[in-house]
Design an enzyme around this catalytic site. Structure first.
Site, PDB file in Angstrom:
ATOM      1  N   ASP A 263      -1.523  -8.196  -6.069  1.00 50.26           N
ATOM      2  CA  ASP A 263      -2.206  -7.545  -4.943  1.00 50.26           C
ATOM      3  C   ASP A 263      -3.061  -8.553  -4.168  1.00 50.26           C
ATOM      4  OD1 ASP A 263      -3.500  -5.805  -3.284  1.00 50.26           O
ATOM      5  OD2 ASP A 263      -4.169  -4.455  -4.865  1.00 50.26           O
ATOM      6  N   ASP A 325      -2.782   1.735   1.685  1.00 50.94           N
ATOM      7  CA  ASP A 325      -2.788   2.655   0.539  1.00 50.94           C
ATOM      8  C   ASP A 325      -2.539   4.104   0.958  1.00 50.94           C
ATOM      9  OD1 ASP A 325      -3.569   0.353  -0.649  1.00 50.94           O
ATOM     10  OD2 ASP A 325      -5.272   1.223  -1.697  1.00 50.94           O
TER      11      ASP A 325
HETATM   12  C1  GLA Z   1      -5.135  -2.063  -3.314  1.00 49.53           C
HETATM   13  C2  GLA Z   1      -3.720  -1.577  -3.623  1.00 49.53           C
HETATM   14  C3  GLA Z   1      -3.786  -0.321  -4.466  1.00 49.53           C
HETATM   15  C4  GLA Z   1      -4.548  -0.599  -5.742  1.00 49.53           C
HETATM   16  C5  GLA Z   1      -5.925  -1.112  -5.372  1.00 49.53           C
HETATM   17  C6  GLA Z   1      -6.733  -1.570  -6.548  1.00 49.53           C
HETATM   18  O1  GLA Z   1      -5.824  -1.189  -2.484  1.00 49.53           O
HETATM   19  O2  GLA Z   1      -3.030  -1.351  -2.439  1.00 49.53           O
HETATM   20  O3  GLA Z   1      -2.486   0.139  -4.765  1.00 49.53           O
HETATM   21  O4  GLA Z   1      -3.850  -1.522  -6.520  1.00 49.53           O
HETATM   22  O5  GLA Z   1      -5.845  -2.233  -4.506  1.00 49.53           O
HETATM   23  O6  GLA Z   1      -7.964  -2.007  -6.103  1.00 49.53           O
END
Ligand code: GLA
Length: 511
Positions: A263, A325
């Site tokens: 990520d 997200d």
């Molecule tokens: C990002 C990702 C999420 C999750 C969060 C964790 O926002 O897109 O899917 O993994 O980080 O902090």
């Protein structure tokens, strides 16, 4: 009494002395389990503003004596939320703080205790290490069908532990999810803490033995995934892999992990958002994973930046997030899901577009909306990564997540892209050719009143009239046959709902 007065006088003096020191500068808020957040603080008189690295809205507040109070309001798709920090200054460069922040579900508020201390900005923004020259990575041969599994983030965020993951693995089996095809248990943000004397990444107090956890999940016949970042920290401040890519890939492999979600977030402190940096940083970990000699599914998570679908496979990715997200909310799911239709050609065996994990069962949408979510993700050939509490699923949630006929569309070996017909207002008809002379047709009502939606049988190009063959059709949510007659099929579709139909050429009756 006298003693207390003297102590009060001493404390009072020190209070005065401490409070005089300006807060201007760079600060780190850390919580015991390894999460860190960085702020630039600015003090003018009693007024303080704090700009959180990577955070959209600055915090504003006050310092009165030793008491620091900061708040930030922000808008999310679920409403307006407030994060509040309150702290007491212990010394010039250190506060003991508490942080109140909204949880994943409406009305939830979480309080954490932490330390706010002044830090050296250079230490937080380490020098940029060179990235490898861009070079197409070989296909690792994994995930020929979209991966299926479960991930901790949507339901728990980082508030979970080793026991939760083990119980989820148990529930994956006992609920029938594993038999339905879900096999990866993915531990998202919240497991890492720091590095040991050898520089090896280690779990925090909630995850004391990541190898034992992997062994447990494997003992259930399941596979396990882990989470890290190309940056020094992951999004919420837990340890990332920056500068330790090969070492971490080796560690993950030695622990027995089968899947890595990588990520971007914290990488913003080191790299640019330009495509070359994105691709180089993801390629670097791909090369490290290849050297680890363990088959590890590689999931890129950088929210679709730099049109990742055009280079994700070259960087070695097996799947890549195409969006920011998802949240457990109709507007978010609908917007993300239908936006995928323009980039279908970039997804295929071993290299999948990932519109983010499922929210089915988390409670923020109606059953009709969750059926739309599941149908749309299946038509899109999206990874099916459940994000709910598998231990407490309702029968309705199970019927959505484990609908074998819908899962079969997602996993269809032909992996053909879904086709969109021009939308009629808020009605959408999506058609996905399947293997064995069949198609899936999704009739989606994106509006908020009931609608009648139709398609023509001959628009499916199934050539059933050739050789005297006929069509058979089935409603995949009602689990019943649909009569094939006339030129068109018309179905009433509830608001935000779907009718999902499988149409196939009927085998010729051999009697
Ligand atoms: C990002 C990702 C999420 C999750 C969060 C964790 O926002 O897109 O899917 O993994 O980080 O902090």
């Amino acid at each position: 009494m006298m003693q207390r007065l003297i102590l009060g006088f001493i404390l009072g003096c020190s209070t005065y002395a401490v409070a005089q020191t300006s807060l201007d500068g760079y600060w780190e808020y850390s919580v015991p389990n390894g999460g860190v957040t960085f702020f630039s603080l600015k003090q003018t008189g009693d007024t303080v503003t704090a700009t959180e690295d990577d955070h959209r809205t600055p915090f504003v507040g006050t310092i009165h004596g030793n008491d620091l109070h900061l708040t930030s309001k922000f808008q999310s798709s679920n409403g307006i939320f407030e994060i509040v920090y309150d702290g007491v200054r212990q010394s010039t460069d250190r506060f003991e703080m508490s942080r109140n922040a909204p949880g994943v579900r409406p009305g939830e508020v979480f309080e954490t205790e932490g330390i706010l201390q002044r830090v050296d900005r250079e230490a937080v923004y380490p020098a940029r290490l060179p990235l490898p020259p861009l070079q197409d990575q070989p296909d690792n041969g994994l995930v020929r069908a979209p991966p299926m599994g479960w991930n901790s983030w949507n339901h728990y965020h980082d508030r979970f532990d080793d026991a939760t993951v083990r119980q989820t693995a148990d529930a994956m089996i006992s609920s029938g999810m594993a038999a339905a095809g879900y096999k990866y248990i993915i531990v998202d943000e919240g497991w890492s803490s720091s590095r040991d004397a050898n520089g090896d990444i280690i779990g925090n107090s909630r995850f004391p033995d990541m190898k034992a956890l992997a062994d447990y999940v494997h003992s259930k016949g399941l596979k396990i995934g882990i989470y890290s970042s190309p940056g020094p920290q992951v999004c919420g401040g837990y340890q990332g892999s920056y500068g330790h890519e090969e070492q971490d890939a080796k560690t993950f492999a030695a622990w027995g992990y089968d899947y890595l979600k990588y990520d971007w977030c914290g990488a913003r402190r080191v790299y640019q958002r330009a495509s070359a940096d994105l691709q180089g940083a993801y390629q670097k970990m791909s090369e490290a994973l290849a050297k680890s000699n363990r088959p590890i599914v590689y999931s890129l998570c950088e929210y679709g930046w730099g049109d990742v679908w055009k280079w994700g496979a070259k960087a070695g990715g097996n799947l890549w997030r195409t969006t920011g997200d998802i949240s457990d909310h109709w507007e978010s799911m609908d917007r993300i899901g239908f936006a995928q239709l323009d980039i279908q050609q970039y997804s295929g065996p071993g290299h999948w577009n990932d519109p983010d994990m499922l929210e089915v069962g988390n409670g923020g949408m109606t059953a009709d909306e969750y059926r739309t979510h599941m149908s749309l993700w299946a038509l899109l050939r999206a990874p099916l990564i459940a994000g709910n509490d598998l231990r407490t699923m309702s029968e309705e949630t199970k019927s959505i997540l484990m609908n074998a006929e819908v899962i079969a569309i997602d996993q269809d070996p032909a992996a053909s892209p879904v086709q969109r017909t021009p939308p009629q207002g808020t009605s959408e008809v999506l058609v996905r050719p399947l293997s064995n002379d069949a198609v899936a047709v999704g009739l989606f009502n994106r509006g908020s009143s009931p609608a009648e939606i139709s398609f023509r049988w001959d628009s499916l190009h199934l050539n059933a009239t050739l050789g005297g063959k006929s069509l058979e059709a089935r409603d995949l949510w009602k689990h019943e046959a649909i009569a094939v007659s006339g030129d068109t099929y018309t179905a009433p579709v509830p608001p935000h709902g779907v009718v999902l139909v499988r149409v196939a050429v009927k085998p010729i009756d051999t009697f």
